[in-house]
Design an enzyme around this catalytic site. Structure first.
Site: not given
Length: 257
Positions: A94, A162
């Site tokens: 995560n 990203y």
């Protein structure tokens, strides 16, 4: 044929980036599902609070600090897991970061590198270590769940680092799912759109859109993401959700930008 199952009480899960947001919500969901959960992150303080809260509910959690960008730090984390529990059944990969939303020619190379080091190399290092432990443990096998993003499929403006990182995670997920077949290791990716956390709350005030306007966007409670991860984590290893998208229903993802 279904392999020998690990008893529910013996299942061990690891959540990286567990100190806040989606990681914290997911750790609590897995604890409620009966997993012994290793919560990992760069800062011990929020992890320690999570552990104490888990113990107050009669659950078992272990806090370990880790920098997923650093191979030695990841190795130390997994050595602790193996020494403590002897196995790992679920990894929720995560931990992740973003870069400033500015034109790519204004980004420092260091900003690019930090995103890639965390979101790609960090996912690889943790998956690599989990794969090794899951391969040698008995019963063999386990489940790796990568936190992707809707950015693995479509970018926002000014998010090159990203977006590139999450496209890379999608490739890693598929490769792990393929390479794990021989060892009863399965891999999933959960692509999240607009989960409401401390970091994303600003999106309710306005986000740059593809047409150059700034508009507020709908959000979804992070617990729904945690519930989705919990569902995947609870499947037998003979079944898998390769990709799942959990998003605010009316966010601007499908349709024209």
């Amino acid at each position: 044929m279904e392999s020998k199952a690990v008893s529910q009480a013996d299942r061990v899960a690891l959540v990286t980036g567990a100190g806040s947001g989606i990681g914290r919500a997911t750790a609590n969901r897995l604890l409620d599902d009966g997993f012994r959960v290793v919560v990992a992150g760069r800062r011990m303080e929020p992890l320690a609070v999570l552990v104490e809260e888990a113990r107050a509910r009669g659950r078992e959690a272990l806090a370990v600090t880790v920098d997923v960008r650093d191979a030695a730090s990841v190795e130390a984390l997994f050595a602790t897991i193996e020494a403590t529990y002897g196995r790992l059944d679920v990894l929720f990969n995560n931990a992740g970061i973003n870069a400033p939303a500015i034109p790519m020619d204004e980004l420092d190379v260091a900003q690019w590198q930090n995103v890639i080091d965390t979101n790609v190399t960090g996912v690889f290092l943790c998956a690599r270590a989990a794969f090794a432990l899951m391969r040698r443990q008995s019963p063999q096998g386990g489940r790796i769940i990568n936190n992707g993003s809707i950015s693995a499929h479509a970018p926002r403006p000014f998010t090159a680092p990203y977006t590139a990182s999450k496209h890379a995670v999608l490739g890693l997920t598929k490769s792990i799912a393929l390479d794990g077949r021989a060892f009863n290791i399965v891999c999933s990716q959960i692509d999240i759109g607009n989960a409401l956390t401390e970091l994303s709350a600003r999106m309710q005030k306005g986000v740059l859109q593809a047409n150059g306007t700034v508009a507020p966007e709908p959000m979804v409670d992070a617990r729904h993401v945690a519930d989705a991860v919990g569902y995947i984590a609870g499947l037998p290893l003979s079944a898998n959700v390769l990709n799942m998208t959990v998003m605010a229903s009316n966010m601007p993802f499908v349709g024209r930008g």
